[in-house]
Scaffold this motif. Structure first.
Motif, PDB file in Angstrom:
ATOM      1  N   TYR A  59       0.836  -1.196   0.000  1.00 21.95           N
ATOM      2  CA  TYR A  59       0.000   0.000   0.000  1.00 21.95           C
ATOM      3  C   TYR A  59       0.876   1.253   0.000  1.00 21.95           C
ATOM      4  O   TYR A  59       0.645   2.197   0.764  1.00 21.95           O
ATOM      5  N   MET A  66      -0.754   4.690  -0.001  1.00 18.23           N
ATOM      6  CA  MET A  66      -1.898   4.881   0.891  1.00 18.23           C
ATOM      7  C   MET A  66      -1.484   5.175   2.329  1.00 18.23           C
ATOM      8  O   MET A  66      -2.282   5.072   3.251  1.00 18.23           O
ATOM      9  N   ASP A 121      -4.950   5.588   4.490  1.00 19.72           N
ATOM     10  CA  ASP A 121      -6.009   5.860   3.519  1.00 19.72           C
ATOM     11  C   ASP A 121      -6.844   4.623   3.233  1.00 19.72           C
ATOM     12  O   ASP A 121      -8.041   4.725   2.935  1.00 19.72           O
TER      13      ASP A 121
END
Length: 261
Positions: free
Chosen positions: A116, A119, A133
């Motif tokens: 990720y 994110m 996120d």
């Protein structure tokens, strides 16, 4: 002919050595990364490859590598001004605000950091908040599904149930793709406001129930008073009857005495 000042030369050489030592020490320290308590490091080498092992707390040399500090403490995500719809799309909430507190398995941080990569969020002190996120996005989706399980008129009284559903389903969704990685510790709703028309209906129902309860109470009071009056009346009738019987007996006794004479 000039005299050679040995002491001055020695002092100059000493100062030069100290300066070089300071520069070397500063360079060495600038090539180090400190991982604090509540963090683990994710190491990337000069070729761009990430280590699968988390870097522990301590000071680590990073001459050719880069170490990113990731938080493994509890992280809070605030979700505000959400407007999901209630059961059967009958109404839209005026406002839903809640917080999610989550943490991450320290051993899973290197995998999460890579998986990720776009994110994460970075805190003010430069610490990375892993998959922030992702959790935020999933929490919004789960909360919308959770609100859709409740009728518009009842949802304002179902705060605890709604928190429990969001927590359970958010944990389940995250576990599907990343088992034993994310821990949803708490979900706390701070604001839960139905649509303005629904709020008016709730108030009207409450007032109606109030009036109904008052009427029930008044009826119960009236029935109690009527019962008391009936008992009092029956008691009075029994007393009057007893007095009449006593008078009759007295009269009969008097009459008998007169006959006997």
């Amino acid at each position: 002919m000039k005299k050679l000042n040995i002491n001055a030369t020695a002092r100059t050489n000493h100062m030069s050595m100290v300066t070089l030592f300071i520069i070397a020490f500063a360079s060495l320290m600038s090539a180090c990364t400190r991982i604090e308590s509540g963090q683990v490091g994710v190491q990337r080498d000069f070729s761009g490859e990430y280590s699968k092992e988390a870097v522990p707390v301590g000071i680590h040399a990073t001459i050719l590598d880069t170490i990113y500090p990731f938080s493994v403490r509890e992280i809070t995500i605030g979700l505000k001004d959400l407007k999901p719809t209630t059961k059967n799309n009958t109404s839209i909430l005026s406002d839903l605000d809640f917080e999610v507190q989550y943490s991450i398995n320290p051993l899973k941080v290197p995998d999460v950091a890579v998986k990720y990569g776009n994110m994460h969020q970075v805190s003010q002190n430069g610490t990375y908040l892993p998959a922030y996120d992702l959790v935020d996005k999933q929490a919004k989706s789960v909360s919308a599904d959770a609100v859709a399980q409740f009728d518009a008129l009842e949802i304002s009284s179902k705060r605890n149930e709604l928190e429990a559903i969001i927590k359970k389903n958010l944990q389940s969704d995250l576990d599907k793709n990343d088992p034993d990685t994310f821990y949803i510790n708490r979900v706390s709703i701070s604001t839960l406001l139905p649509d303005a028309k629904i709020q008016d209906s709730i108030r009207a129902i409450a007032e109606s129930e109030n009036r109904k309860q008052v009427a029930i109470n008044n009826l119960a009071i009236a029935e109690t008073e009527a019962k008391e009056n009936r008992v009092r009346s029956e008691s009075l009738d029994d007393k009057i009857l007893a007095e009449k019987q006593l008078d009759a007996m007295v009269k009969m006794a008097d009459k008998g005495n007169k006959i006997g004479r």
